[in-house]
Design a protein around this motif. Sequence first.
Motif, PDB file in Angstrom:
ATOM      1  N   GLN A  36     -13.799 -18.517   8.034  1.00 39.37           N
ATOM      2  CA  GLN A  36     -15.065 -18.691   8.744  1.00 39.37           C
ATOM      3  C   GLN A  36     -15.072 -17.927  10.057  1.00 39.37           C
ATOM      4  O   GLN A  36     -16.087 -17.343  10.438  1.00 39.37           O
ATOM      5  CB  GLN A  36     -15.329 -20.175   8.984  1.00 39.37           C
ATOM      6  CG  GLN A  36     -15.641 -20.925   7.703  1.00 39.37           C
ATOM      7  CD  GLN A  36     -15.902 -22.384   7.951  1.00 39.37           C
ATOM      8  OE1 GLN A  36     -16.607 -22.751   8.900  1.00 39.37           O
ATOM      9  NE2 GLN A  36     -15.342 -23.241   7.116  1.00 39.37           N
ATOM     10  N   GLU A  40     -18.215 -15.803   8.949  1.00 41.01           N
ATOM     11  CA  GLU A  40     -18.810 -17.079   8.550  1.00 41.01           C
ATOM     12  C   GLU A  40     -19.810 -16.926   7.410  1.00 41.01           C
ATOM     13  O   GLU A  40     -19.835 -17.731   6.479  1.00 41.01           O
ATOM     14  CB  GLU A  40     -19.492 -17.744   9.752  1.00 41.01           C
ATOM     15  CG  GLU A  40     -19.980 -19.138   9.447  1.00 41.01           C
ATOM     16  CD  GLU A  40     -20.552 -19.849  10.665  1.00 41.01           C
ATOM     17  OE1 GLU A  40     -20.877 -21.036  10.521  1.00 41.01           O
ATOM     18  OE2 GLU A  40     -20.660 -19.236  11.743  1.00 41.01           O
ATOM     19  N   LYS A  44     -19.561 -18.793   3.735  1.00 39.39           N
ATOM     20  CA  LYS A  44     -20.643 -19.635   3.197  1.00 39.39           C
ATOM     21  C   LYS A  44     -21.088 -19.146   1.828  1.00 39.39           C
ATOM     22  O   LYS A  44     -21.326 -19.957   0.922  1.00 39.39           O
ATOM     23  CB  LYS A  44     -21.833 -19.661   4.163  1.00 39.39           C
ATOM     24  CG  LYS A  44     -21.591 -20.502   5.386  1.00 39.39           C
ATOM     25  CD  LYS A  44     -22.798 -20.490   6.309  1.00 39.39           C
ATOM     26  CE  LYS A  44     -22.547 -21.346   7.535  1.00 39.39           C
ATOM     27  NZ  LYS A  44     -23.692 -21.351   8.453  1.00 39.39           N
ATOM     28  N   GLY A 127     -15.940 -27.071   8.782  1.00 42.01           N
ATOM     29  CA  GLY A 127     -15.890 -26.001   9.762  1.00 42.01           C
ATOM     30  C   GLY A 127     -14.761 -26.260  10.729  1.00 42.01           C
ATOM     31  O   GLY A 127     -13.805 -26.962  10.410  1.00 42.01           O
ATOM     32  N   THR A 128     -14.889 -25.737  11.907  1.00 50.01           N
ATOM     33  CA  THR A 128     -13.827 -25.930  12.887  1.00 50.01           C
ATOM     34  C   THR A 128     -13.798 -27.369  13.400  1.00 50.01           C
ATOM     35  O   THR A 128     -12.758 -27.849  13.828  1.00 50.01           O
ATOM     36  CB  THR A 128     -13.991 -24.966  14.080  1.00 50.01           C
ATOM     37  OG1 THR A 128     -15.314 -25.119  14.595  1.00 50.01           O
ATOM     38  CG2 THR A 128     -13.767 -23.540  13.655  1.00 50.01           C
TER      39      THR A 128
END
Length: 144
Positions: A36, A40, A44, A127-128
């Motif tokens: 990501q 990113e 996705k 995500g993060t």
Amino acid sequence: MRKSIIITALLSISVAVMAGQITWEKYRKDCGADAQEANESRAKKKFKKKYRGKSIRWIGVVASIDNDGLDNLEATKYLEVRIKMSPTDSIIADVTVKVPKSKIKEVHKLNKGDKVVFAGKIRSMGGTILDHIIKATTIGKYYH
């Protein structure tokens, strides 16, 4: 001749199943924090194309169990078990496993730090900050 055809067909099916298996490492490479961070949009797209709704069977360590769900079963459809994977992308947990209330006995047997095996479908990419979400069909201690 017929036996060789059957054996060949079974071998082909076995290879196809093994080749199609989604490992944590493969998923992480395509959709993890590094993927990501690098791109990113690509992560996705790969998630939507290759992983969303697909079945997995992974092994990890229980980081936490949502005790609110255990105390308030009427208000929730799922119990949440957060799992730390190896290799990891996070400080606390990488995956949240949403376990149906019908599997409450299995969740009651788990403790923080237990090595577990879980299976289900990938629901959303984390995500993060957010965990990857798995809608579980099974979860239990891993004794291997």
